[in-house]
Design a protein around this motif. Structure first.
Motif, PDB file in Angstrom:
ATOM      1  N   ILE A 144       0.850  -1.191   0.000  1.00  0.00           N
ATOM      2  CA  ILE A 144       0.000   0.000   0.000  1.00  0.00           C
ATOM      3  C   ILE A 144       0.887   1.243   0.000  1.00  0.00           C
ATOM      4  CG2 ILE A 144      -1.777   1.323   1.214  1.00  0.00           C
ATOM      5  CD1 ILE A 144      -2.840  -1.316   0.232  1.00  0.00           C
ATOM      6  N   GLY A 145       0.669   2.136  -0.964  1.00  0.00           N
ATOM      7  CA  GLY A 145       1.415   3.381  -0.998  1.00  0.00           C
ATOM      8  C   GLY A 145       0.936   4.333   0.083  1.00  0.00           C
ATOM      9  N   ILE A 146       1.860   4.969   0.780  1.00  0.00           N
ATOM     10  CA  ILE A 146       1.480   5.875   1.856  1.00  0.00           C
ATOM     11  C   ILE A 146       0.836   7.145   1.294  1.00  0.00           C
ATOM     12  CG2 ILE A 146       2.346   7.300   3.762  1.00  0.00           C
ATOM     13  CD1 ILE A 146       4.445   5.202   4.288  1.00  0.00           C
ATOM     14  N   VAL A 147       1.396   7.663   0.198  1.00  0.00           N
ATOM     15  CA  VAL A 147       0.859   8.866  -0.447  1.00  0.00           C
ATOM     16  C   VAL A 147       0.774   8.598  -1.942  1.00  0.00           C
ATOM     17  CG1 VAL A 147       1.179  11.334  -0.872  1.00  0.00           C
ATOM     18  CG2 VAL A 147       1.912  10.344   1.319  1.00  0.00           C
ATOM     19  N   ASN A 148      -0.410   8.824  -2.502  1.00  0.00           N
ATOM     20  CA  ASN A 148      -0.575   8.558  -3.935  1.00  0.00           C
ATOM     21  C   ASN A 148       0.105   9.621  -4.775  1.00  0.00           C
ATOM     22  OD1 ASN A 148      -2.500   8.929  -6.588  1.00  0.00           O
ATOM     23  ND2 ASN A 148      -2.136   6.784  -6.044  1.00  0.00           N
ATOM     24  N   ILE A 154      -3.320  10.733   1.425  1.00  0.00           N
ATOM     25  CA  ILE A 154      -2.430  10.176   2.443  1.00  0.00           C
ATOM     26  C   ILE A 154      -3.194   9.071   3.169  1.00  0.00           C
ATOM     27  CG2 ILE A 154      -1.079  10.655   4.527  1.00  0.00           C
ATOM     28  CD1 ILE A 154      -0.932  13.590   3.593  1.00  0.00           C
ATOM     29  N   GLN A 155      -2.718   7.861   3.050  1.00  0.00           N
ATOM     30  CA  GLN A 155      -3.416   6.722   3.651  1.00  0.00           C
ATOM     31  C   GLN A 155      -3.172   6.645   5.158  1.00  0.00           C
ATOM     32  OE1 GLN A 155      -5.509   5.195   1.845  1.00  0.00           O
ATOM     33  NE2 GLN A 155      -4.805   5.498  -0.261  1.00  0.00           N
ATOM     34  N   ASP A 156      -4.150   6.092   5.859  1.00  0.00           N
ATOM     35  CA  ASP A 156      -4.017   5.845   7.297  1.00  0.00           C
ATOM     36  C   ASP A 156      -3.243   4.549   7.473  1.00  0.00           C
ATOM     37  OD1 ASP A 156      -4.216   5.495   9.998  1.00  0.00           O
ATOM     38  OD2 ASP A 156      -6.405   5.543  10.083  1.00  0.00           O
ATOM     39  N   ILE A 157      -1.937   4.643   7.286  1.00  0.00           N
ATOM     40  CA  ILE A 157      -1.117   3.436   7.242  1.00  0.00           C
ATOM     41  C   ILE A 157      -1.031   2.775   8.621  1.00  0.00           C
ATOM     42  CG2 ILE A 157       1.194   4.392   7.717  1.00  0.00           C
ATOM     43  CD1 ILE A 157       0.207   2.011   4.842  1.00  0.00           C
ATOM     44  N   VAL A 158      -1.188   3.557   9.689  1.00  0.00           N
ATOM     45  CA  VAL A 158      -1.169   2.972  11.035  1.00  0.00           C
ATOM     46  C   VAL A 158      -2.353   2.025  11.210  1.00  0.00           C
ATOM     47  CG1 VAL A 158      -1.333   3.463  13.498  1.00  0.00           C
ATOM     48  CG2 VAL A 158       0.066   4.930  12.036  1.00  0.00           C
ATOM     49  N   SER A 159      -3.544   2.475  10.807  1.00  0.00           N
ATOM     50  CA  SER A 159      -4.732   1.623  10.917  1.00  0.00           C
ATOM     51  C   SER A 159      -4.650   0.431   9.990  1.00  0.00           C
ATOM     52  CB  SER A 159      -5.993   2.437  10.614  1.00  0.00           C
ATOM     53  OG  SER A 159      -6.193   3.437  11.590  1.00  0.00           O
ATOM     54  N   ILE A 160      -4.127   0.649   8.782  1.00  0.00           N
ATOM     55  CA  ILE A 160      -3.971  -0.447   7.833  1.00  0.00           C
ATOM     56  C   ILE A 160      -3.036  -1.499   8.404  1.00  0.00           C
ATOM     57  CG2 ILE A 160      -2.974  -1.071   5.591  1.00  0.00           C
ATOM     58  CD1 ILE A 160      -4.080   1.604   4.530  1.00  0.00           C
ATOM     59  N   ALA A 161      -1.934  -1.054   8.998  1.00  0.00           N
ATOM     60  CA  ALA A 161      -0.969  -1.988   9.580  1.00  0.00           C
ATOM     61  C   ALA A 161      -1.589  -2.802  10.706  1.00  0.00           C
ATOM     62  CB  ALA A 161       0.251  -1.223  10.086  1.00  0.00           C
ATOM     63  N   SER A 162      -2.507  -2.197  11.433  1.00  0.00           N
ATOM     64  CA  SER A 162      -3.131  -2.895  12.568  1.00  0.00           C
ATOM     65  C   SER A 162      -4.084  -3.994  12.125  1.00  0.00           C
ATOM     66  CB  SER A 162      -3.891  -1.894  13.443  1.00  0.00           C
ATOM     67  OG  SER A 162      -5.056  -1.414  12.790  1.00  0.00           O
ATOM     68  N   LYS A 163      -4.456  -3.995  10.825  1.00  0.00           N
ATOM     69  CA  LYS A 163      -5.423  -4.965  10.311  1.00  0.00           C
ATOM     70  C   LYS A 163      -4.775  -6.054   9.453  1.00  0.00           C
ATOM     71  CE  LYS A 163      -9.180  -2.676  11.693  1.00  0.00           C
ATOM     72  NZ  LYS A 163     -10.234  -3.236  12.566  1.00  0.00           N
ATOM     73  N   ARG A 164      -3.468  -6.130   9.453  1.00  0.00           N
ATOM     74  CA  ARG A 164      -2.817  -7.022   8.479  1.00  0.00           C
ATOM     75  C   ARG A 164      -2.623  -8.463   8.961  1.00  0.00           C
ATOM     76  NH1 ARG A 164       3.479  -6.019   8.819  1.00  0.00           N
ATOM     77  NH2 ARG A 164       3.666  -4.815  10.733  1.00  0.00           N
ATOM     78  N   SER A 165      -2.949  -8.730  10.203  1.00  0.00           N
ATOM     79  CA  SER A 165      -2.907 -10.103  10.730  1.00  0.00           C
ATOM     80  C   SER A 165      -1.555 -10.788  10.511  1.00  0.00           C
ATOM     81  CB  SER A 165      -4.011 -10.945  10.074  1.00  0.00           C
ATOM     82  OG  SER A 165      -5.273 -10.380  10.310  1.00  0.00           O
ATOM     83  N   ASN A 166      -0.484 -10.085  10.880  1.00  0.00           N
ATOM     84  CA  ASN A 166       0.871 -10.646  10.808  1.00  0.00           C
ATOM     85  C   ASN A 166       1.375 -10.885   9.385  1.00  0.00           C
ATOM     86  OD1 ASN A 166       1.243 -10.741  13.663  1.00  0.00           O
ATOM     87  ND2 ASN A 166      -0.017 -12.599  13.728  1.00  0.00           N
ATOM     88  N   VAL A 167       0.667 -10.383   8.385  1.00  0.00           N
ATOM     89  CA  VAL A 167       1.147 -10.458   7.001  1.00  0.00           C
ATOM     90  C   VAL A 167       2.167  -9.346   6.790  1.00  0.00           C
ATOM     91  CG1 VAL A 167       0.482 -10.237   4.569  1.00  0.00           C
ATOM     92  CG2 VAL A 167      -1.002 -11.444   6.172  1.00  0.00           C
ATOM     93  N   PHE A 168       3.206  -9.625   6.017  1.00  0.00           N
ATOM     94  CA  PHE A 168       4.224  -8.612   5.754  1.00  0.00           C
ATOM     95  C   PHE A 168       3.609  -7.424   5.010  1.00  0.00           C
ATOM     96  CE2 PHE A 168       7.063 -12.465   5.843  1.00  0.00           C
ATOM     97  CZ  PHE A 168       7.675 -12.134   7.049  1.00  0.00           C
ATOM     98  N   LEU A 169       4.026  -6.203   5.402  1.00  0.00           N
ATOM     99  CA  LEU A 169       3.492  -4.977   4.816  1.00  0.00           C
ATOM    100  C   LEU A 169       4.601  -4.185   4.145  1.00  0.00           C
ATOM    101  CD1 LEU A 169       1.220  -2.850   4.430  1.00  0.00           C
ATOM    102  CD2 LEU A 169       1.841  -1.939   6.692  1.00  0.00           C
ATOM    103  N   HIS A 170       4.391  -3.887   2.860  1.00  0.00           N
ATOM    104  CA  HIS A 170       5.307  -3.024   2.104  1.00  0.00           C
ATOM    105  C   HIS A 170       4.610  -1.712   1.795  1.00  0.00           C
ATOM    106  CE1 HIS A 170       6.443  -1.516  -2.040  1.00  0.00           C
ATOM    107  NE2 HIS A 170       7.514  -1.271  -1.318  1.00  0.00           N
ATOM    108  N   CYS A 171       5.318  -0.609   1.965  1.00  0.00           N
ATOM    109  CA  CYS A 171       4.760   0.711   1.667  1.00  0.00           C
ATOM    110  C   CYS A 171       5.642   1.446   0.662  1.00  0.00           C
ATOM    111  CB  CYS A 171       4.662   1.551   2.942  1.00  0.00           C
ATOM    112  SG  CYS A 171       3.508   0.916   4.162  1.00  0.00           S
ATOM    113  N   ASP A 172       5.036   1.868  -0.430  1.00  0.00           N
ATOM    114  CA  ASP A 172       5.713   2.759  -1.371  1.00  0.00           C
ATOM    115  C   ASP A 172       5.615   4.153  -0.772  1.00  0.00           C
ATOM    116  OD1 ASP A 172       6.589   4.373  -3.397  1.00  0.00           O
ATOM    117  OD2 ASP A 172       5.198   3.633  -4.917  1.00  0.00           O
ATOM    118  N   ALA A 173       6.753   4.693  -0.341  1.00  0.00           N
ATOM    119  CA  ALA A 173       6.765   6.004   0.320  1.00  0.00           C
ATOM    120  C   ALA A 173       7.493   7.048  -0.510  1.00  0.00           C
ATOM    121  CB  ALA A 173       7.410   5.880   1.695  1.00  0.00           C
TER     122      ALA A 173
END
Length: 377
Positions: A144-148, A154-173
């Motif tokens: 998920i890109g942090i900023v398009n 600007i995405q709520d990346i903190v909330s998104i990260a909290s919902k990922r259920s231990n799946v690896f998260l990559h952010c295009d920043a």
């Protein structure tokens, strides 16, 4: 160079401090461990790595220099290809990701992966709950890109990260340094892509943050050397790395002040367009706190964006969207994903102001845009 530059999301002018640091970088191969020139080069690269790490809150040994954010995105996504052996064969990404993310995900499908797309709303927001509902035991990575890069959401990346259920998260920043505070972002994602020339640094260099825990699982996409733990081999471009480090240090120290000033300039630019009688709609979120401070992607009613931009040359520089998709005959996938029609997308232009944009620039640019639109009508 003549003209008013309103395309800062495509590339930013280089900071003078960055250029000075690059000119003083000297020469030598950071991998040449037998002599003092190599030692000096290695020390300067390590200093640059520390500066990048400090901006995002990671450790220096979690920073890997690349040729730019496109390579960083490819390494992050294609680097997960061995996860299929562990039963992880799905990737989740939003509908408005940068083309380098979309293409890398598509390439990963050649290794037997499936790609799940998360829709966005009219503002371009990714729903954390939608992420949660789509994650399965087979999901290897969420990107998920942090900023398009087109509509500036600007995405709520903190909330998104909290919902990922231990799946690896990559952010295009790539677009994030001058849009939002990144000081602790490394604590909520596993990988993060950066680009120097989007934040006052040089073109041709970027970085990928990879958490120490994830590094053993990453498969390289380049081969032939042991540099950077073998994850991203190849001789490091000394002056470019030094330049990126200097740019990150500037962002870390003065980014908040710059963001506030740029937002004021952007907002005044929109006021000038309205006052000039231009009939337009702001694409994406209307909440400027949730938008890249320099972004003004607008749909100019009844205008042909390509023709209007041509009429503005060489007076005003802007773009219809990402520079990485220039020349494409298809409408922006970002604009259609947020619900714009083909006609509306074809009438949209991304104006992006930056730290070097002046009050005079936006006033004169607004006048030129209004005049050109009137002639086009």
């Amino acid at each position: 160079m003549a003209g008013i530059y309103l395309d800062h999301q495509a590339s930013t002018p280089m900071h003078g401090i960055v250029l000075e640091a690059m000119l003083e970088a000297g020469y030598g191969n950071a991998s040449s461990i037998e002599h003092s020139f190599g030692w000096a080069a290695a020390a300067k690269v390590e200093r640059a790595r520390q500066q990048v790490a400090a901006m995002i809150g990671s450790d220096p040994d979690e920073i890997f220099f690349t040729s730019g954010a496109t390579e960083a995105n490819n390494l992050a996504i294609l680097g997960m290809r061995k996860e299929r052996k562990r039963g992880k064969d799905r990737v989740l990404r939003s509908a408005i990701e940068h083309k380098s993310v979309l293409a890398a995900c598509e390439a990963l499908s050649e290794y037997g992966f499936s790609v799940d797309e998360v829709a966005v709303d009219r503002e371009g927001k990714v729903s954390p709950d939608a992420i949660a509902s789509m994650v399965t035991a087979q999901t290897a990575l969420i990107s998920i890109g942090i900023v398009n890069n087109e509509i500036g959401i600007i995405q709520d990346i903190v909330s998104i990260a909290s919902k990922r259920s231990n799946v690896f998260l990559h952010c295009d920043a790539a677009q994030a340094p001058y849009a939002t505070d990144l000081s602790g972002v490394a604590t909520i994602c596993d990988m993060l892509s950066l680009s120097a020339h989007k934040m006052g640094g040089p073109m041709g260099v970027g970085a990928l943050y990879i958490s120490r825990e994830l590094q053993p699982l990453i498969t390289p996409i380049l081969f032939g050397g042991g540099q950077q733990q073998g994850i991203r081999p190849g001789t490091l471009p000394l002056s470019l790395c030094v330049g990126m480090g200097a740019a990150c240090e500037i962002v870390a120290s003065s980014g908040m002040e710059e963001r506030a000033r740029v937002a004021e300039i952007r907002d005044q630019f929109l006021v000038y367009l309205r006052q000039g009688g231009l009939d337009f709609e702001l694409n994406g979120t209307k909440d400027h706190k949730l938008r890249h401070p320099g972004n003004a992607n607008i749909n100019i009613k009844g205008a042909d964006a390509e023709q209007l931009l041509a009429m503005l040359q060489p007076e005003v520089a802007a773009s219809t969207g990402s520079a990485c998709t220039s020349g494409s005959l298809e409408p922006s996938h970002v604009l259609t994903a947020i619900g714009l029609s083909m006609e509306e997308a074809a009438s949209s232009i991304r104006f992006s102001v930056g730290r070097t944009t002046t009050e005079s620039d936006i006033l004169n640019a607004a006048k030129a845009i209004v005049s050109a639109a009137a002639r086009l009508a």
